[in-house]
Enzyme design. Structure first.
Site, short mmCIF file in Angstrom:
data_model
loop_
_atom_site.label_atom_id
_atom_site.label_comp_id
_atom_site.label_asym_id
_atom_site.label_seq_id
_atom_site.Cartn_x
_atom_site.Cartn_y
_atom_site.Cartn_z
CB ALA A 171 52.71 -26.52 -5.87
CE LYS A 172 58.64 -31.67 -8.77
NZ LYS A 172 60.11 -31.44 -9.01
CG LEU A 173 58.12 -30.04 -1.39
CD1 LEU A 173 58.52 -29.49 -0.07
CD2 LEU A 173 59.39 -30.79 -1.87
#
Length: 305
Positions: A171-173
């Site tokens: 999700a962060k990437l």
């Protein structure tokens, strides 16, 4: 675990320092450690108890890490004494932007030591970390997430639980990929308008008041009004994250052509000495490639200064 867990914080850098200070400000028992004694002193001035050693910070109910990259996480969690110092049944909350691969290694080590491991990367930057307006994506044991939630609400405005494994890392990437590509597009869009003789402020107004006027465009347009390139998140940091993104894509056997091209843009910026400049310096690179100098802000001039 106690209803009000004691907290340890490891890594008092750009993000760790303001977040830990915010947690201390609401009255929680938090001890912080960093290799840099000056950062420990800064955290102490914000109410964070100084930890003399990493082990002292790690010997608490809930331990956060905020580290710059895979290498630092490996050094602390896999090659260092983190898990040896942690209590069985404690929770490790890892907030950094790191690869799913190294995160999975940490998960296995945590399981072997009886520690619940939460991947909880935060989204936002150091400029807003002290305001509580960060967001976080979390994956790992659901019960551990429920214990984390009241603490996470002290420094984030939104928390999203995503699953039991590395979902939060992806999700962060994914978010950072959108930010990086958007910055590259924004740079080229602004310079195309300048080549068409639009004034500097005029094109910023057009972008912010059009269908593309996303929160990020509004945020960056504000700093671009005065051409403020002081770093909230540097070109070098963005290049590091794009390396993680491309690596994750390769591991997933998918092509990431936009991510790969955008990584080269940031490589060019670093090569031109802009590594520590804010990631919106994509505008500067686009200007250079187009043969343009800086605009005259006093005259709203989009042409050569």
């Amino acid at each position: 675990m106690a209803e009000t867990p004691t907290i340890g914080w490891i890594g008092l850098g750009k993000m760790g320092l303001p977040i830990s200070s915010r947690i201390a400000a609401v009255g929680r028992d938090i001890a912080g450690y960093d290799r840099d004694q000056e950062r420990i002193a800064q955290a102490a001035s914000g109410g964070v108890k100084p930890a003399a050693t990493l082990a002292e910070a790690a010997g608490r109910d809930m331990v956060f890490t905020s580290l710059p990259d895979d290498r630092a996480l490996k050094a602390v969690a896999l090659d260092g004494d983190l898990f040896a110092a942690m209590r069985k049944g404690a929770i490790l909350v890892e907030t950094s932007t790191v690869s799913p691969g190294i995160s999975a290694e940490v998960a296995r080590a945590a399981d072997g030591h009886g520690v619940a491991y939460l991947r909880a990367p935060v989204s936002g930057n150091a400029a807003i970390a002290h305001t509580g307006n960060l967001t976080c994506f979390v994956s790992g044991p659901r019960a551990a997430f429920e214990t984390l939630l009241p603490v996470a609400q002290d420094f984030t405005r939104a928390q999203k639980y995503l699953g039991e494994a590395e979902e939060a890392r992806y999700a962060k990437l994914s978010v950072n990929l959108m930010i990086a590509v958007s910055a590259a597009m924004m740079g080229e869009s602004i310079v195309l308008a300048r080549k068409g003789n639009l004034g500097w402020q005029d094109i910023l107004d057009v972008l912010t008041n059009s269908a593309v006027g996303s929160p990020m465009v509004h945020y960056k347009a504000k700093s671009l009004e005065t051409r403020d390139f002081n770093s909230t998140f540097s070109c070098r940091q963005m290049a590091k994250d794009l390396d993680l993104i491309v690596g994750a894509g390769h591991a997933a056997e998918m092509a990431l052509p936009l991510a790969t091209l955008t990584r080269e843009i940031y490589g060019a910026l670093i090569g031109r000495g802009e590594g520590e400049t804010d990631f919106i310096a994509t505008v500067r690179l686009a200007e250079w490639l187009a043969g343009l100098g800086e605009p005259d802000l006093d005259t709203n001039d989009g042409r050569l200064a």
